[in-house]
Write a protein that holds these residues in place. Structure first.
Motif, PDB file in Angstrom:
ATOM      1  N   ALA A  15      13.734  -3.779   4.983  1.00 23.23           N
ATOM      2  CA  ALA A  15      12.799  -3.073   4.031  1.00 23.23           C
ATOM      3  C   ALA A  15      12.352  -1.724   4.855  1.00 23.23           C
ATOM      4  O   ALA A  15      11.878  -0.676   4.128  1.00 23.23           O
ATOM      5  CB  ALA A  15      11.640  -4.087   3.744  1.00 23.23           C
ATOM      6  N   GLY A  16      12.141  -1.907   6.063  1.00 22.97           N
ATOM      7  CA  GLY A  16      11.635  -0.757   6.877  1.00 22.97           C
ATOM      8  C   GLY A  16      12.629   0.424   6.753  1.00 22.97           C
ATOM      9  O   GLY A  16      12.125   1.573   6.691  1.00 22.97           O
ATOM     10  N   ASP A  17      13.995   0.097   6.694  1.00 23.93           N
ATOM     11  CA  ASP A  17      15.007   1.138   6.759  1.00 23.93           C
ATOM     12  C   ASP A  17      14.890   1.995   5.526  1.00 23.93           C
ATOM     13  O   ASP A  17      15.046   3.056   5.323  1.00 23.93           O
ATOM     14  CB  ASP A  17      16.243   0.589   7.090  1.00 23.93           C
ATOM     15  N   ALA A  18      14.631   1.128   4.228  1.00 25.36           N
ATOM     16  CA  ALA A  18      14.727   1.648   3.051  1.00 25.36           C
ATOM     17  C   ALA A  18      13.346   2.518   2.691  1.00 25.36           C
ATOM     18  O   ALA A  18      13.419   3.558   2.218  1.00 25.36           O
ATOM     19  CB  ALA A  18      14.478   0.373   2.196  1.00 25.36           C
ATOM     20  N   PHE A  19      12.349   2.175   3.243  1.00 32.61           N
ATOM     21  CA  PHE A  19      11.054   2.952   3.397  1.00 32.61           C
ATOM     22  C   PHE A  19      11.267   4.349   4.250  1.00 32.61           C
ATOM     23  O   PHE A  19      10.985   5.266   3.623  1.00 32.61           O
ATOM     24  CB  PHE A  19      10.004   2.230   4.093  1.00 32.61           C
ATOM     25  N   ILE A  20      11.984   4.271   5.246  1.00 33.63           N
ATOM     26  CA  ILE A  20      12.155   5.455   6.026  1.00 33.63           C
ATOM     27  C   ILE A  20      13.465   6.409   5.139  1.00 33.63           C
ATOM     28  O   ILE A  20      13.178   7.558   5.054  1.00 33.63           O
ATOM     29  CB  ILE A  20      12.711   5.291   7.346  1.00 33.63           C
ATOM     30  N   GLY A  21      14.329   5.687   4.711  1.00 31.58           N
ATOM     31  CA  GLY A  21      15.292   6.676   3.824  1.00 31.58           C
ATOM     32  C   GLY A  21      14.533   7.101   2.574  1.00 31.58           C
ATOM     33  O   GLY A  21      14.760   8.515   2.165  1.00 31.58           O
ATOM     34  N   ALA A  22      13.653   6.487   2.017  1.00 36.15           N
ATOM     35  CA  ALA A  22      12.807   7.321   0.918  1.00 36.15           C
ATOM     36  C   ALA A  22      12.041   8.303   1.409  1.00 36.15           C
ATOM     37  O   ALA A  22      11.613   9.406   0.873  1.00 36.15           O
ATOM     38  CB  ALA A  22      11.878   6.140   0.155  1.00 36.15           C
ATOM     39  N   ILE A  23      11.305   8.232   2.792  1.00 34.10           N
ATOM     40  CA  ILE A  23      10.566   9.136   3.348  1.00 34.10           C
ATOM     41  C   ILE A  23      11.552  10.508   3.483  1.00 34.10           C
ATOM     42  O   ILE A  23      10.992  11.598   3.667  1.00 34.10           O
ATOM     43  CB  ILE A  23       9.913   8.727   4.817  1.00 34.10           C
ATOM     44  N   LEU A  24      12.780  10.110   4.078  1.00 28.53           N
ATOM     45  CA  LEU A  24      13.634  11.412   4.373  1.00 28.53           C
ATOM     46  C   LEU A  24      13.786  11.976   2.973  1.00 28.53           C
ATOM     47  O   LEU A  24      13.647  13.420   3.139  1.00 28.53           O
ATOM     48  CB  LEU A  24      14.847  10.763   4.685  1.00 28.53           C
ATOM     49  N   TYR A  25      13.976  11.450   1.912  1.00 26.22           N
ATOM     50  CA  TYR A  25      14.159  12.181   0.432  1.00 26.22           C
ATOM     51  C   TYR A  25      12.746  12.826   0.314  1.00 26.22           C
ATOM     52  O   TYR A  25      12.661  13.969  -0.144  1.00 26.22           O
ATOM     53  CB  TYR A  25      14.339  11.162  -0.629  1.00 26.22           C
ATOM     54  N   ALA A  26      11.700  12.209   0.440  1.00 27.94           N
ATOM     55  CA  ALA A  26      10.436  12.560   0.277  1.00 27.94           C
ATOM     56  C   ALA A  26       9.911  13.926   0.669  1.00 27.94           C
ATOM     57  O   ALA A  26       9.547  15.105   0.228  1.00 27.94           O
ATOM     58  CB  ALA A  26       9.344  11.681   0.312  1.00 27.94           C
TER      59      ALA A  26
ATOM     60  N   CYS B 273      12.086  16.164   2.219  1.00 23.72           N
ATOM     61  CA  CYS B 273      13.168  17.216   1.726  1.00 23.72           C
ATOM     62  C   CYS B 273      12.857  17.904   0.200  1.00 23.72           C
ATOM     63  O   CYS B 273      13.014  18.688   0.005  1.00 23.72           O
ATOM     64  CB  CYS B 273      14.621  16.458   1.288  1.00 23.72           C
ATOM     65  N   ALA B 274      12.289  16.628  -0.577  1.00 23.23           N
ATOM     66  CA  ALA B 274      11.614  17.043  -1.799  1.00 23.23           C
ATOM     67  C   ALA B 274      10.274  17.854  -1.871  1.00 23.23           C
ATOM     68  O   ALA B 274       9.773  18.150  -2.843  1.00 23.23           O
ATOM     69  CB  ALA B 274      11.850  16.031  -2.757  1.00 23.23           C
ATOM     70  N   ASP B 275       9.565  17.834  -0.666  1.00 24.93           N
ATOM     71  CA  ASP B 275       8.380  18.221  -0.489  1.00 24.93           C
ATOM     72  C   ASP B 275       7.260  17.417  -1.246  1.00 24.93           C
ATOM     73  O   ASP B 275       6.327  18.201  -2.139  1.00 24.93           O
ATOM     74  CB  ASP B 275       8.311  19.968  -1.014  1.00 24.93           C
ATOM     75  N   MET B 276       7.559  16.267  -1.358  1.00 27.15           N
ATOM     76  CA  MET B 276       6.510  15.517  -2.178  1.00 27.15           C
ATOM     77  C   MET B 276       5.040  15.486  -1.536  1.00 27.15           C
ATOM     78  O   MET B 276       5.005  15.389  -0.275  1.00 27.15           O
ATOM     79  CB  MET B 276       6.901  13.920  -2.055  1.00 27.15           C
ATOM     80  N   PRO B 277       3.954  15.453  -2.093  1.00 28.46           N
ATOM     81  CA  PRO B 277       2.658  15.358  -1.621  1.00 28.46           C
ATOM     82  C   PRO B 277       2.392  13.825  -0.872  1.00 28.46           C
ATOM     83  O   PRO B 277       3.329  12.947  -1.136  1.00 28.46           O
ATOM     84  CB  PRO B 277       1.739  15.487  -2.653  1.00 28.46           C
ATOM     85  N   PRO B 278       1.694  13.643   0.029  1.00 28.90           N
ATOM     86  CA  PRO B 278       1.482  12.473   0.765  1.00 28.90           C
ATOM     87  C   PRO B 278       1.380  11.257   0.096  1.00 28.90           C
ATOM     88  O   PRO B 278       1.950  10.330   0.374  1.00 28.90           O
ATOM     89  CB  PRO B 278       0.376  12.652   1.897  1.00 28.90           C
ATOM     90  N   ASP B 279       0.427  11.524  -0.685  1.00 23.38           N
ATOM     91  CA  ASP B 279      -0.002  10.191  -1.759  1.00 23.38           C
ATOM     92  C   ASP B 279       1.434   9.552  -2.526  1.00 23.38           C
ATOM     93  O   ASP B 279       1.635   8.407  -2.555  1.00 23.38           O
ATOM     94  CB  ASP B 279      -1.151  10.348  -2.611  1.00 23.38           C
ATOM     95  N   LYS B 280       2.138  10.680  -2.983  1.00 24.33           N
ATOM     96  CA  LYS B 280       3.151  10.383  -3.880  1.00 24.33           C
ATOM     97  C   LYS B 280       4.475   9.944  -2.991  1.00 24.33           C
ATOM     98  O   LYS B 280       5.006   8.883  -3.411  1.00 24.33           O
ATOM     99  CB  LYS B 280       3.679  11.518  -4.763  1.00 24.33           C
ATOM    100  N   MET B 281       4.452  10.523  -1.819  1.00 27.57           N
ATOM    101  CA  MET B 281       5.621   9.976  -0.827  1.00 27.57           C
ATOM    102  C   MET B 281       5.179   8.358  -0.579  1.00 27.57           C
ATOM    103  O   MET B 281       6.306   7.704  -0.289  1.00 27.57           O
ATOM    104  CB  MET B 281       5.176  10.910   0.411  1.00 27.57           C
ATOM    105  N   LEU B 282       4.139   8.060  -0.174  1.00 25.54           N
ATOM    106  CA  LEU B 282       3.726   6.559   0.220  1.00 25.54           C
ATOM    107  C   LEU B 282       4.073   5.674  -0.930  1.00 25.54           C
ATOM    108  O   LEU B 282       4.793   4.742  -0.767  1.00 25.54           O
ATOM    109  CB  LEU B 282       2.220   6.477   0.577  1.00 25.54           C
ATOM    110  N   LEU B 283       3.705   6.177  -2.098  1.00 30.36           N
ATOM    111  CA  LEU B 283       4.188   5.158  -3.483  1.00 30.36           C
ATOM    112  C   LEU B 283       5.726   5.216  -3.583  1.00 30.36           C
ATOM    113  O   LEU B 283       6.154   4.171  -3.801  1.00 30.36           O
ATOM    114  CB  LEU B 283       3.339   5.802  -4.601  1.00 30.36           C
ATOM    115  N   PHE B 284       6.246   6.494  -3.341  1.00 35.04           N
ATOM    116  CA  PHE B 284       7.744   6.266  -3.660  1.00 35.04           C
ATOM    117  C   PHE B 284       8.525   5.511  -2.557  1.00 35.04           C
ATOM    118  O   PHE B 284       9.161   4.637  -3.068  1.00 35.04           O
ATOM    119  CB  PHE B 284       8.227   7.631  -3.509  1.00 35.04           C
ATOM    120  N   ALA B 285       8.109   5.565  -1.227  1.00 35.92           N
ATOM    121  CA  ALA B 285       8.903   4.885  -0.490  1.00 35.92           C
ATOM    122  C   ALA B 285       8.429   3.637  -0.283  1.00 35.92           C
ATOM    123  O   ALA B 285       9.298   2.544  -0.276  1.00 35.92           O
ATOM    124  CB  ALA B 285       8.292   5.315   1.065  1.00 35.92           C
ATOM    125  N   THR B 286       7.244   3.144  -0.833  1.00 40.29           N
ATOM    126  CA  THR B 286       6.911   1.628  -1.245  1.00 40.29           C
ATOM    127  C   THR B 286       7.882   0.948  -2.301  1.00 40.29           C
ATOM    128  O   THR B 286       8.102  -0.303  -2.136  1.00 40.29           O
ATOM    129  CB  THR B 286       5.457   1.488  -1.523  1.00 40.29           C
TER     130      THR B 286
END
Length: 382
Positions: free
Chosen positions: A327-338, A340-353
């Motif tokens: 689950a932690g690896d998936a979270f980090i994979g999503a953070i990597l994407y976020a 690269c996509a210049d997601m704002p922090p709040d959207k980044m956390l929701l996306f990774a979760t």
């Protein structure tokens, strides 16, 4: 290890006008662990000197870096991975699986003898926990195996470098070259390891496991430990600590806010106030950010200018929760994407979760990882 049809794996398949364009620069380079996971789900963890039947069994690729890059590839990035396997059945299967997922393994080192890393995982269906028995690869990767030519080729055109703390001598060589080339570096600080401090000193972003911040800083609380990390690591832009079913906390440094008018606040008090705003009845992930940038202090440690964000985890129904492995690896994979996509922090956390929660609905670290076209990700990618 089985793989899904290649026809559904292309990162460029998303031709639907409903989706936002993929990031312009989406090459990420990862250096770290890969292994074969043997996963056995049991009704309860076995007692010593007993036999127990598993309810399900799966063999698939694992390892922090391999899992995170597989997740990133499914989301639309183009990952390249630096690691090492043996020229045995397991090593060949691992590379085949990663290539099928869209992870470039042309930067792997392959030893002619020895063995590929293996990981035996017991998934306890009663407590929703997993126990890992790790067999390291042999011979281990040595820094001289990664030539300067191969390293420069791997980094060419990359947007981001990800290091999981394994293969620390090789990882340091990657980090030093990336730093010279002004390529941002994200570190997975799962636990204290040899060489990790050297990597953290070169990092731009850090994602920590629950226990790491306090173990590394000796601070009295997680929020104060996050302040301590940013005080000790002045190059860090943000640090995130994942808390399992309790969500996550992010401290986002704001360097541009060096103005005397900033309000000074105790970091533990701010986190406490943000937690009070969480609606415990809400099953979907939520993110509660501090309203403004402030001067966050921790007694006896120091202070940093930044913004705090408290995220909640998805409340997965017991009937859907299968396995938290990776689950932690998936979270980090999503953070990597976020990133690269210049997601704002709040959207980044929701996306990774959301991505991490999707992965918990299947046995193993990779089987449940969502694709970019998954309807659950539509609020973030459309």
């Amino acid at each position: 290890m089985s793989s899904l049809p290649l026809s559904v794996r292309s990162s460029d398949e998303v031709a639907s006008p409903l989706f936002l364009p993929l990031p312009e620069k989406r090459i990420v380079v990862g250096c770290g662990g890969v292994c074969v996971d043997f996963l056995a789900a049991v009704s309860a963890y076995p007692k010593p000197d007993t036999k127990i039947r598993c309810s399900s069994l799966k063999i698939e690729g694992g390892g922090n870096c391999g899992n995170a890059l597989t997740c990133a590839a499914r989301l639309g990035l183009n990952p390249r991975m630096i690691s090492k396997v043996a020229d045995d059945f397991h090593g060949r299967a691992l590379m085949e699986e990663l290539n099928a997922e869209g992870v470039d393994t042309s930067y792997f080192m392959v030893s002619k003898g020895g063995n590929t890393p293996l990981n035996f995982v017991i998934v306890d269906s009663q407590t929703n926990t997993r126990t890992c028995i790790i067999s390291h690869g042999n011979p281990p990767m040595a820094p001289h195996e990664l030539s300067q030519e191969i390293l420069l080729s791997a980094l060419d055109g990359s947007r981001l470098v990800y290091l999981d703390g394994r293969l620390h001598e090789t990882a340091l060589a990657v980090a030093q070259e990336a730093s010279c080339r002004k390529i941002p570096i994200l570190i997975d600080a799962e636990r204290q390891k040899e060489g990790l401090d050297n990597l953290l000193n070169l990092a731009d972003y850090v994602v920590c496991s629950t226990k790491f911040p306090q173990a590394w800083t000796k601070a009295p609380s997680i929020p104060s430990a996050l302040v301590s990390m940013l005080v000790r690591l002045p190059n860090i832009k943000f640090v995130i600590v994942t808390l399992g079913e309790d969500g996550c906390i992010m401290l986002d440094r704001r360097v541009e806010a060096e103005i005397p008018e900033l309000e000074e606040k105790d970091v533990d008090s701010v986190v406490g106030l943000l937690r009070q705003k969480i609606d415990g009845r809400n099953a979907i992930p939520t993110c509660i950010p501090s309203k403004s940038v402030m001067r966050l202090k921790a007694d006896g440690i120091g202070m940093v200018n930044g913004r705090l964000l408290v995220g909640t985890a998805e409340k997965i129904p017991a009937s859907e929760l299968v396995d938290t492995t990776g689950a932690g690896d998936a979270f980090i994979g999503a953070i990597l994407y976020a990133i690269c996509a210049d997601m704002p922090p709040d959207k980044m956390l929701l996306f990774a979760t959301q991505v991490a929660a999707a992965g918990c609905r299947a046995l193993g670290a990779r089987s449940g990882l969502p694709w970019r076209t998954d309807p659950r990700l539509a609020p973030f990618l459309c």
